[in-house]
Design an enzyme around this catalytic site. Structure first.
Site, PDB file in Angstrom:
ATOM      1  N   MET A  70      20.052  31.001   5.641  1.00 34.18           N
ATOM      2  CA  MET A  70      21.314  31.515   5.104  1.00 34.18           C
ATOM      3  C   MET A  70      21.120  32.848   4.370  1.00 34.18           C
ATOM      4  SD  MET A  70      24.026  29.792   2.450  1.00 34.18           S
ATOM      5  CE  MET A  70      24.321  28.332   3.432  1.00 34.18           C
ATOM      6  N   LYS A  88      41.825  48.340  11.608  1.00 36.70           N
ATOM      7  CA  LYS A  88      42.051  46.935  11.270  1.00 36.70           C
ATOM      8  C   LYS A  88      40.739  46.305  10.792  1.00 36.70           C
ATOM      9  CE  LYS A  88      41.507  45.923  16.205  1.00 36.70           C
ATOM     10  NZ  LYS A  88      42.227  45.765  17.474  1.00 36.70           N
ATOM     11  N   ARG A 128      48.610  38.908  26.048  1.00 35.54           N
ATOM     12  CA  ARG A 128      48.260  38.619  24.657  1.00 35.54           C
ATOM     13  C   ARG A 128      49.451  38.901  23.752  1.00 35.54           C
ATOM     14  NH1 ARG A 128      43.495  41.789  21.384  1.00 35.54           N
ATOM     15  NH2 ARG A 128      45.020  43.471  21.529  1.00 35.54           N
ATOM     16  N   TYR A 153      13.023  26.561   9.138  1.00 35.93           N
ATOM     17  CA  TYR A 153      13.728  25.314   9.447  1.00 35.93           C
ATOM     18  C   TYR A 153      13.372  24.801  10.829  1.00 35.93           C
ATOM     19  CZ  TYR A 153      16.794  25.732   5.390  1.00 35.93           C
ATOM     20  OH  TYR A 153      17.294  25.786   4.124  1.00 35.93           O
TER      21      TYR A 153
END
Ligand SMILES: *Cc1c(COP(=O)(O)O)cnc(C)c1O
Length: 372
Positions: free
Chosen positions: A307, A40, A139, A261
């Site tokens: 980022m 998955k 679940r 930052y």
């Protein structure tokens, strides 16, 4: 080196041969019980097509994904005889898609079961089904009451062949947790009410809980990709991924200079800094404040992860990296599990978040499996 690699900001190497070796190792650890591959989320972010192609070539014939669309995509690349189970079940109205692509639904609710049974009736064909039982994770899966209803009325399974009865462990990575045996006992009691069918309980960690947990099929995900299935003990799996990033720029800064930052770091002395082409947009957790490695030398992070870049402190390197050099962030010195620990999460989350901007190199991938 190829032109692409000269341009790459960061490179993710995925050792598909190691995934296959891990699959064999898990089969051996499971005492020969057959081992399905859980692929998955694009094989936990590593690329479902190359991973599945290699596993299929090695003899794996059972695969699980979470979503119908993941299964439809995979079906185009796998042999007709390979089984693909869809863990999240059948969204209403998709039964036809399952049949057309020979995908087997993991049925989690009585409503899904009714729709799948009706579809089998409408087609006049016997359809395969995997039944998931909720044995204590709360679940997904049929409840004990649902199982009693099924047991009392065999017509509810009419037209269906139950290929597997499965359940999922909530605490398999904590071997001494009492929930493991409680779930196993509940699983056996519920199975005994249903028509005989092969059973599956263990995920990666469950394989290491002992013979009682292995049943007829184990379902391994994370351990295939090198995540330690036995936290607290040595990792029995082979590492699969290496992540490295390019040095974009180096600079020397004077004591007192702020770095990055918020000036979260202030240079305590004259520092040699290197800025790497990798940031949180590439899936590196912003709070994983660790180190990078260049020729065996560790360089701690300096300041916050940005980022698209992060800064490391190369001051103490006898042999510091230069602009254009590649430095390692995941590898032998710092594993996926180590990065996860630094970020307060699990290896699963690190792997599944690794970004789409990397250049990916597949080692040992079979030809034609969609890799360069
Ligand atoms: C994800 C998943 C697995 C695989 O778990 P790992 O811990 O990654 O081995 C097995 N079974 C089910 C139902 C799952 O959702």
């Amino acid at each position: 080196m190829s032109v692409v690699l000269q341009r790459a900001g960061a490179v993710l190497r995925i050792d598909v041969g190691a995934v296959v070796a891990n699959w064999r190792l898990l089969g051996a650890a499971a005492g020969g019980t057959s081992c399905a591959a859980v692929v998955k989320a694009d094989a936990y972010g590593l690329g479902a097509v190359p991973v599945c192609s290699a596993l299929e070539a090695a003899g794996c014939s059972a695969f699980f994904v979470a979503h119908l669309d993941e299964g439809l995509h995979l079906r185009r690349h796998l042999r007709a005889g390979s089984r693909i189970g869809i863990l999240n079940g059948t969204p209403p109205g998709t039964e036809r898609d399952f049949v057309d692509a020979s995908l087997t639904p993991v049925v989690n609710t009585m409503g899904e079961l009714a729709a799948w049974r009706a579809h089998a009736g409408a087609m006049g064909r016997r359809l395969p089904v995997i039944l998931q039982l909720d044995t204590g994770m709360s679940r997904l899966g049929l409840s004990p009451v649902d199982v009693e209803v099924l047991a009392a009325d065999p017509a509810l399974l009419h037209g269906l062949s139950v290929e597997l009865v499965m359940s999922h462990l909530a605490c398999a990575d904590e071997p001494s947790h009492p929930a493991n045996h409680a779930q196993r006992e509940r699983f056996e009691a519920l199975r005994a009410l249903l028509p005989p069918a092969p059973a599956s309980l263990a995920n990666s960690s469950g394989i290491f809980l002992g013979g009682d947990f292995r049943c007829d099929l184990v379902r391994a995900g994370a351990a295939l990709y090198g995540v330690n299935p036995t936290p607290g003990a040595a990792n029995p799996m082979r590492p699969v991924v290496t992540l490295s990033a390019r040095v974009l720029q180096t600079r020397d800064v004077d004591p007192g200079r702020g770095i990055g930052y918020g000036h979260r770091s202030i240079a305590p002395r004259r520092l040699r800094l290197a800025t790497l082409a990798l940031g949180y947009a590439d899936g590196w957790p912003r709070n994983a404040d660790t180190f990078a490695v260049f020729r065996g030398q560790r360089m701690p992070f300096a300041g916050r992860v940005s980022m698209d870049s992060l800064v490391v402190d190369a001051t103490d390197c006898a042999n510091p990296p230069l602009e254009g050099d590649m430095v390692e962030l995941i590898g032998p010195e710092q594993t996926v599990d180590d990065v996860a620990h630094a970020a307060g999460t699990i290896g699963y989350e690190i792997l599944t978040r690794l970004g789409t901007r990397f250049d990916r190199i597949y080692l040992d991938a079979p030809p034609g499996s969609g890799t360069r």
